[in-house]
Enzyme design. Structure first.
Site, PDB file in Angstrom:
ATOM      1  N   ASP A 120       0.313  -1.686  -0.193  1.00  0.00           N
ATOM      2  CA  ASP A 120       0.074  -0.069   0.127  1.00  0.00           C
ATOM      3  C   ASP A 120       1.278   1.217  -0.041  1.00  0.00           C
ATOM      4  O   ASP A 120       1.884   1.651   0.837  1.00  0.00           O
ATOM      5  CB  ASP A 120      -1.110   0.088   1.042  1.00  0.00           C
ATOM      6  CG  ASP A 120      -2.076   0.931   1.203  1.00  0.00           C
ATOM      7  OD1 ASP A 120      -2.805   1.025   0.453  1.00  0.00           O
ATOM      8  OD2 ASP A 120      -1.958   1.714   1.705  1.00  0.00           O
TER       9      ASP A 120
ATOM     10  N   GLU B  81       1.378   0.137  -5.212  1.00  0.00           N
ATOM     11  CA  GLU B  81       0.842   1.737  -5.063  1.00  0.00           C
ATOM     12  C   GLU B  81       2.136   2.816  -5.553  1.00  0.00           C
ATOM     13  O   GLU B  81       2.233   3.375  -4.727  1.00  0.00           O
ATOM     14  CB  GLU B  81       0.284   1.899  -4.401  1.00  0.00           C
ATOM     15  CG  GLU B  81      -1.365   1.757  -4.423  1.00  0.00           C
ATOM     16  CD  GLU B  81      -2.343   1.513  -2.944  1.00  0.00           C
ATOM     17  OE1 GLU B  81      -3.643   2.328  -4.304  1.00  0.00           O
ATOM     18  OE2 GLU B  81      -1.449   2.794  -2.360  1.00  0.00           O
TER      19      GLU B  81
END
Length: 625
Positions: free
Chosen positions: A323, A348
Site C-alpha cells: 500500500d 502503489e
C-alpha cells in the site's frame, strides 16, 4: 541546534545502534527468551499477566539486561506457553511506556498485549511461480458476508476454505467461483491485525483494514474465536492452505507506510521518535493518514523485511502488495525483493509528499532499480474508463476519443508507440515506462473508488442494461489482453455495484458484501474473462521478457476514433468502443474472439479483407501462417 530527531536519524546513531541479532520471543517449553531493541530506554521490564483479559491488572514483572547495540534480553526458565506479556520501558526523561512487543506474532483480543505461543508449523510453500500471473483482489469479509453466498463462515477466514457452496439459485459461489475465475493469484486485502474493528463484536464495525496495529499478528475479527490467540493463526493458515489446494497463490496486502495511531503503536512506544518521519518538528503526513513510517531508517527497514519474511515462511504467502509504496524508500524495497526472490511483489507507486527525496521513493521513475516489483498502471485505467477521480469523465469504452495512441501504449505496458511505420529498431527498449513489460499491473478498477459498473453508470446514465454490460465486457477484455499482469477486483466480472459509493472503507456489509446472486446472473461474462485469461497465459504474444522483445512482436495499429486494431505476433486484436459496428481490413486467419463468443480452436475463418467488428466489442484473429 541539534534536535533529538536529528540524532535519531543521524548516521552516528545508526553506526552505534544498528542491531542484527535476534528480536521477538523465542519459546521453548523449558525456557523463553525475550529480545527487544530499545536503544533509548534506560530500563526495560517484561510484564507477564495472569490471564488474557484486556482489563486484567495482575502481573509479575522481570527486568531485561542491556546488550549490544541497544538490545535487551531476558531468559526465564519455565514453560510460558499461552502467557500474556507486554514490555515496560523507562527513558532518560522519566517517561515510562507499556507496549505490546513490536515483534509479537500472537495477541489477545484487540491486540493490546502479546501472547507467547509455540511456533506454528509453517504452511507448505508452493514451488516458485514462473508463468504469466493474473490477479483477483478479495476482501475476506466481503467475500462471504452476503446472505446469498451460501457460505457458513460468513466474513471469516474459514469462509475461504468451504467448497461446494452455492447461491439460492444454485450458482457456484465462494472458493469454487475463485477456482473458475482464470486467475493465478488471489490478493487478500489486509488481514494483519488492524485497529478499526472491535474484535469483541466483529459484526458491528466494518473497515477495509488499512489501519495497522500489529504487523505480525493475524486480524482477530475474521476468526471464529477472536479472544483465543491460537484460533486466528490456525484459521488464517487454513485459509491459505485451502487456496493453495485450489490451485491459487496468495498475495497479502500490507501497509508498512503508516500506522493507525502513532501515539499508541508498539514501534512508537519502544523507540519514540525513531520510526516516523518528521517535518518542521511534527509527524509528516505524506500518506494522508497522520504519519509516515520512516522505512529508510535501518531498523525500520529491518522490521519490514523481517515481517514479510515471517508471513512468507509461516503462512506460505506467495506475494505482497504494498500500500502507498511510493512512501517506502527504494533501498528498503530492494531489500524486500532480495529476501523474497520467488514471490510476486507489487505496489502503489505514487509519488508522495513525504520528506523522502523523489529519487528514493519507490515509484515508476525508479522502476529499473526494482525490476522484480510491479506498479499499478493508472494510465491504462483512466484511458479505458475515464478519470478515476471525476465520476462523469468518460474514457475509451464510454465514448471519449482522441487518446487512442496513448491507449495503445498503455495496452503495451507503457511502451512508446506512434504512427506507422513500425519496426523493432524504431521502438527502443529504453522507451518503456518500466524496466520490462511485466512490471505493469494492468487494471481498470480496484477496491477503492467507484466500481467499474458504478463508473459506467456515472459516465453513461442513459445506457440500457445490455449496453452497460457490453461496455464493462470491453473494458475487462482490454485489461485481460494487455501486456503486463491483469488485475481484477472480485465482482468486476459480475458487474458489482456499491450504489455509487466511491470510498466504502467503512460503509458496512450492506454496501461492500459481494452479491453472489448478481455474480450468478452475469456468470457468462466471468466465464468469458476466465477462458481468455487461461488462453492468454500460454500464448507467445504475452511472453516478452523485455521491451525490445515486445517491440519485435508489435506490428502496428490501425487507429480510428473509438477503434483500435493492433497486430501482435500472429494475432490481430481489435477493440471497437463505438455503439455501432465498424468495418476494418483484417488479415486472413481464424477468428478466436468475436463479441461474446470465444473459442481458442476457432469460431470461423476470415479470407482477408473487410471485417465487421460488432459494437462495443473485441475481436481476436490468428493470422494464417
Amino acid at each position: 541546534m541539534t534536535t533529538e530527531a536529528d540524532w535519531l536519524f543521524s548516521p552516528e546513531f545508526a553506526r552505534q545502534y544498528d542491531y542484527d541479532g535476534p528480536l521477538g520471543v523465542v519459546y521453548h517449553p523449558a525456557a523463553t527468551t525475550f529480545h527487544l531493541w530499545a536503544p533509548t530506554a534506560t530500563q526495560v521490564w517484561v510484564r507477564l499477566y495472569s490471564d488474557a483479559q484486556p482489563a486484567t491488572e495482575g502481573f509479575s514483572q522481570f527486568g531485561l539486561t542491556a546488550g549490544r547495540n541497544g538490545s535487551w534480553q531476558l531468559t526465564l526458565h519455565e514453560d510460558l506457553a499461552r502467557v500474556v506479556y507486554t514490555y515496560v520501558l523507562r527513558f532518560a526523561d522519566g517517561e515510562q511506556t507499556e507496549t505490546i512487543d513490536p515483534y509479537a506474532t500472537a495477541a489477545i483480543v484487540n491486540g493490546t498485549r502479546g501472547v507467547i505461543l509455540p511456533s506454528p508449523a509453517p504452511v507448505a510453500p508452493l514451488p516458485p511461480f514462473h508463468g504469466r500471473a493474473s490477479i483477483m483482489e478479495v476482501s475476506i469479509r466481503d467475500f462471504s458476508s452476503h446472505p446469498a453466498s451460501g457460505i457458513r463462515h460468513r466474513g471469516q477466514y474459514l469462509g475461504l476454505t468451504e467448497v461446494g457452496t452455492k447461491t439460492p439459485t444454485g450458482a457456484g459461489s465462494g472458493l469454487d467461483y475463485l477456482k473458475q475465475s482464470g486467475v493465478t493469484h488471489v490478493q487478500l486485502m489486509p488481514f494483519f491485525d488492524f485497529a478499526t474493528v472491535d474484535e469483541t463484536a466483529p459484526g458491528r464495525d466494518y473497515n477495509w483494514g488499512y489501519d495497522p496495529q500489529n504487523y505480525n499478528v493475524p486480524e482477530g475479527s475474521f476468526a471464529t474465536a477472536p479472544a483465543d490467540p491460537q484460533t486466528r493463526i490456525s484459521e488464517a493458515q487454513a485459509m491459505i492452505t485451502a487456496l493453495h489446494a485450489a490451485g491459487l497463490r496468495v498475495i497479502m496486502d500490507v501497509v508498512y507506510n503508516h500506522v493507525y495511531d502513532p501515539r499508541a503503536q508498539a514501534l512508537a512506544l519502544t523507540v519514540p521518535g525513531y520510526y516516523f518521519r518528521q517535518h518542521e518538528g511534527q509527524l509528516s503526513d505524506g500518506t494522508g493518514t497522520g504519519n509516515d513510517l520512516a522505512s529508510e531508517q535501518p531498523m525500520a527497514r529491518r522490521y519490514i523485511v523481517d515481517s514479510v519474511r515471517y508471513w512468507a515462511k509461516t503462512y506460505g504467502v506467495d506475494g505482497f502488495r504494498f500500500d502507498l509504496m511510493g512512501s517506502l524508500d527504494v533501498t528498503t524495497m530492494q531489500a524486500v525483493a532480495a529476501a523474497l526472490p520467488n514471490l510476486l511483489l507489487l505496489g502503489e507507486g505514487w509519488p508522495m509528499a513525504t520528506p523522502l527525496p523523489a529519487t528514493q521513493q519507490t515509484t515508476p521513475a525508479q522502476a529499473t532499480a526494482v525490476p522484480s516489483i510491479g506498479f499499478f498502471n493508472d494510465g491504462l485505467r483512466d484511458l479505458i474508463k475515464g478519470d478515476n477521480f471525476v465520476a462523469a469523465a468518460p474514457g475509451f469504452v464510454t465514448g471519449a476519443t482522441g487518446n487512442e495512441w496513448a491507449l495503445v501504449a498503455e495496452l503495451l505496458a507503457g511502451m512508446t508507440v506512434g504512427p506507422a511505420p513500425y519496426s523493432p529498431e524504431s521502438i527502443s527498449g529504453a522507451h518503456g515506462r518500466y524496466a520490462w513489460p511485466q512490471q505493469a499491473i494492468q487494471y481498470v478498477s480496484v477496491h477503492d473508488n467507484l466500481t467499474l459498473y458504478d463508473k459506467l453508470v456515472a459516465t453513461n446514465p442513459a445506457d440500457d442494461a445490455a449496453t452497460r454490460e457490453a461496455r464493462a465486457r470491453l473494458a475487462l477484455l482490454m485489461v485481460a489482453l494487455s501486456q503486463g499482469v491483469p488485475f481484477f477486483p472480485l465482482g468486476a466480472t459480475g458487474l458489482r455495484t456499491k450504489g455509487g459509493d466511491a470510498n466504502s472503507y467503512r460503509s458496512g456489509d450492506n454496501v461492500n458484501a459481494i452479491d453472489w446472486n448478481r455474480l450468478g446472473r452475469h456468470r457468462e461474462l466471468n466465464q468469458l474473462i476466465a477462458r481468455v485469461l487461461i488462453w492468454r497465459a500460454a500464448q507467445p504474444e504475452w511472453q516478452a521478457q523485455s521491451y525490445p522483445e515486445l517491440a519485435a512482436l508489435y506490428r502496428g495499429s490501425d487507429i480510428q476514433p473509438g477503434v483500435i486494431a493492433s497486430r501482435l505476433g500472429a494475432l490481430w486484436i481489435a477493440f471497437n468502443a463505438r455503439p455501432a459496428a465498424v468495418t476494418l481490413w483484417a488479415p486472413a486467419g481464424t477468428v478466436l474472439l468475436n463479441g461474446t463468443a470465444f473459442a481458442p480452436a476457432g469460431l470461423a475463418t476470415h479470407a482477408g479483407g473487410d471485417y465487421s467488428i460488432p459494437p462495443l466489442s473485441a475481436v481476436i484473429l490468428r493470422e494464417k501462417s
